[in-house]
Design an enzyme around this catalytic site. Structure first.
Site, PDB file in Angstrom:
ATOM      1  N   GLU A 197       0.820  -1.218   0.000  1.00  0.00           N
ATOM      2  CA  GLU A 197       0.000   0.000   0.000  1.00  0.00           C
ATOM      3  C   GLU A 197       0.860   1.277   0.000  1.00  0.00           C
ATOM      4  O   GLU A 197       0.853   2.064   0.981  1.00  0.00           O
ATOM      5  CB  GLU A 197      -0.974  -0.019   1.178  1.00  0.00           C
ATOM      6  N   GLU A 253      -5.262  -8.312  -0.172  1.00  0.00           N
ATOM      7  CA  GLU A 253      -6.063  -7.949   1.009  1.00  0.00           C
ATOM      8  C   GLU A 253      -7.497  -7.641   0.601  1.00  0.00           C
ATOM      9  O   GLU A 253      -7.709  -6.880  -0.342  1.00  0.00           O
ATOM     10  CB  GLU A 253      -5.508  -6.699   1.713  1.00  0.00           C
TER      11      GLU A 253
HETATM   12  N1  JSK Z   1      -9.363   7.781   1.136  1.00  0.00           N
HETATM   13  N2  JSK Z   1      -9.100   8.957   1.528  1.00  0.00           N
HETATM   14  N3  JSK Z   1      -9.009   9.239   2.840  1.00  0.00           N
HETATM   15  C1  JSK Z   1      -8.809  10.615   3.298  1.00  0.00           C
HETATM   16  C2  JSK Z   1      -8.835  10.622   4.828  1.00  0.00           C
HETATM   17  O1  JSK Z   1      -8.098   9.514   5.265  1.00  0.00           O
HETATM   18  C3  JSK Z   1      -8.208   9.188   6.617  1.00  0.00           C
HETATM   19  C4  JSK Z   1      -7.859   7.723   6.820  1.00  0.00           C
HETATM   20  O2  JSK Z   1      -7.660   7.080   5.550  1.00  0.00           O
HETATM   21  C5  JSK Z   1      -7.377   5.735   5.527  1.00  0.00           C
HETATM   22  C6  JSK Z   1      -7.360   5.119   4.279  1.00  0.00           C
HETATM   23  C7  JSK Z   1      -7.094   3.787   4.190  1.00  0.00           C
HETATM   24  C8  JSK Z   1      -6.843   3.050   5.355  1.00  0.00           C
HETATM   25  C9  JSK Z   1      -6.600   1.616   5.238  1.00  0.00           C
HETATM   26  C10 JSK Z   1      -6.470   0.716   6.265  1.00  0.00           C
HETATM   27  N4  JSK Z   1      -6.355  -0.479   5.648  1.00  0.00           N
HETATM   28  C11 JSK Z   1      -6.265  -1.815   6.299  1.00  0.00           C
HETATM   29  C12 JSK Z   1      -4.802  -2.129   6.334  1.00  0.00           C
HETATM   30  N5  JSK Z   1      -4.270  -2.390   4.980  1.00  0.00           N
HETATM   31  C13 JSK Z   1      -2.987  -2.967   5.261  1.00  0.00           C
HETATM   32  C14 JSK Z   1      -3.152  -3.775   6.515  1.00  0.00           C
HETATM   33  O3  JSK Z   1      -2.121  -3.418   7.402  1.00  0.00           O
HETATM   34  C15 JSK Z   1      -4.511  -3.389   7.093  1.00  0.00           C
HETATM   35  O4  JSK Z   1      -4.425  -3.163   8.486  1.00  0.00           O
HETATM   36  N6  JSK Z   1      -6.347  -0.321   4.342  1.00  0.00           N
HETATM   37  N7  JSK Z   1      -6.533   0.954   4.074  1.00  0.00           N
HETATM   38  C16 JSK Z   1      -6.843   3.673   6.596  1.00  0.00           C
HETATM   39  C17 JSK Z   1      -7.110   5.024   6.689  1.00  0.00           C
END
Ligand code: JSK
Length: 447
Positions: A166, A353
């Protein structure tokens, strides 16, 4: 009812990551990572949770492997903690760190489970962060040396590698939005770290090719889907930018050898440029063997000037949400997979994932996580539709085997097929574990 039969040669598994499950933060020579530092800084993580103990998988991995053996998976995606191998990021190898992962990998192989190794799942050695971390190009060389050390040590044992997990989270979420470690809030830092992470990806691919070891290598970008709220050009373009931040920004450099102009122009309006040095894109666009895709959610969005970096906002369509507040949006899974196939061709894809957050607790020894079962049914149905549309899906790993440290949410959010009691560390298979176990026996769904 309809029977959806998945290809018999598709591989199925589960996924975890080092900082989220291992614990043993100072055991056997491990050095501190940026997540040790970030989690110990008050206010960054829910109730000050950290990875000091986590699921204690460093010591309890034999039990975790046995859970996977009984589950019936073909593969297990885990990550290696760079600070266990090079406690200060570079220099002398910590043999005890390597030895731990050999114990884990040997246990998987003895159980007939294929190890899928992520080299970087966000736990950058803190010593490198002291010198700027991913903002500093020197970190690229350190990563290439770390990657080569792993390739050499596990030759013949690990035959599927993912370089960077990611990159959007490790760059923009961590250095622009600031919600993850190291918690910077600078768009230029987000663009710089994203670029350097992708060069690091390319250098690891080059190193793997030069060694000519048996195996395959790719990376694991996370993607979201934004469906335009109306048929207006404004809404379509706003959604293109929002989706492209995850997709085109991290795919074009690998598959086309250039950044998407509609986004470099957008960043230029903010006074932000990509710090490209001659030859960088040649390194990033090293051919890979497969693509990992991480998908959780998406939604409907529309143009709204000033509402976000890309002048877009989500429109709440009343979709059911998981316990972390993310839309359940299987349509977006189908749409992003078909768009990837249409835009980037027949690169084999492993879903590295896909999963959901439901915080159900054991009642009389039973964890009735029906929501997670419904999420899996809906997303596997969307996956089957994508396969039928010609998307070359070779495997699927659900996130996650265990409840674990969900970054800024700490242990408050649970994504596991297996419940973990963080006081006793007792594992309890949830109803979704048994559902997935039954699915893995037939590889078909009745919908
Ligand atoms: N989208 N825009 N957001 C703007 C504002 O963002 C605020 C927060 O944003 C995010 C975006 C995405 C995530 C996220 C978490 N996971 C789960 C983990 N993947 C890898 C593995 O370790 C899992 O634990 N995948 N994605 C968290 C926070």
């Amino acid at each position: 009812m309809t029977i959806l039969q998945f290809p018999k040669d598709m591989k199925w598994g589960t996924a975890t990551a080092s900082y989220q499950i291992e614990g043993a933060a100072r055991k056997d020579g491990r050095g501190p990572s940026i997540w040790d530092t970030f989690a110990k800084t008050p206010g960054n993580v829910f109730k000050g949770h950290d990875g000091d103990v986590a699921c204690d998988s460093y010591h309890r991995f034999p039990e975790d492997v046995q859970l996977m053996k009984e589950l019936g998976v073909d593969m297990y995606r885990f990550s290696i903690a760079w600070p266990r191998i090079f406690p200060k990021g570079t220099g002398e190898v910590n043999e005890e760190g390597l030895a731990y992962y050999h114990r884990l990998v040997d246990s998987l192989l003895d159980s007939g489970i294929e190890p899928v190794c992520t080299l970087y799942h966000w736990d950058l050695p803190q010593a490198l962060q002291e010198n700027g971390g991913w903002e500093n190009r020197d970190t690229i060389d350190a990563f290439a040396a770390y990657a080569e050390t792993i390739f050499r040590s596990f030759e013949g044992k690990i035959k599927k590698y993912l370089t960077i997990n990611e990159p959007w989270c490790a760059s923009f979420l961590s250095n622009y939005i600031g919600a993850h470690a190291p918690g910077k809030q600078s768009l230029q830092a987000g663009v710089d770290t994203a670029h350097h992470l992708m060069i690091a990806h390319g250098r690891a691919v080059q190193s793997f090719r030069a060694l000519s070891f048996e195996g395959e290598i790719g990376y694991a970008p996370n993607v979201e889907w934004n469906e335009p709220y109306s048929s207006s050009e404004e809404d379509a373009e706003a959604c293109r930018r929002a989706t492209g931040w995850f997709l085109d920004w991290f795919f074009d450099p690998v598959f086309k050898g250039s950044y998407p102009e509609f986004l470099t122009d957008w960043f230029a309006k903010e006074g932000v440029q990509v710090p490209i040095v001659e030859g960088d894109l040649d390194i990033i666009s090293q051919p890979i063997d497969f693509l990992g895709i991480n998908y959780y959610t998406g939604g409907v969005a529309r143009y709204q000037k000033g509402a976000s970096l890309f002048d877009h906002e989500r429109v709440d369509q009343g979709y059911e949400k998981t316990d972390i507040g993310w839309n359940i949006y299987p349509e977006g899974f189908y749409k992003i997979l078909t768009k990837i196939h249409q835009q980037y061709g027949d690169m084999p894809i492993y879903i590295t994932e896909n999963g959901s957050c439901y915080n159900d607790e054991p009642v009389d020894g039973v964890v009735a996580d029906d929501g997670r079962i419904r999420y899996l049914e809906k997303h596997l149905t969307a996956l089957h539709r994508a396969i039928q549309s010609g998307v070359p899906i070779k495997g699927y790993m659900t996130w996650s085997l265990l409840d674990n440290f969900e970054w800024a949410e700490g242990y408050n959010m649970r994504f596991g097929l297996v419940h973990v009691n963080y006081r006793t560390l007792v594992r309890t298979e949830k109803e979704s574990y048994f559902w997935y176990q039954q699915f893995l026996k037939t590889k078909w769904l009745e919908v």
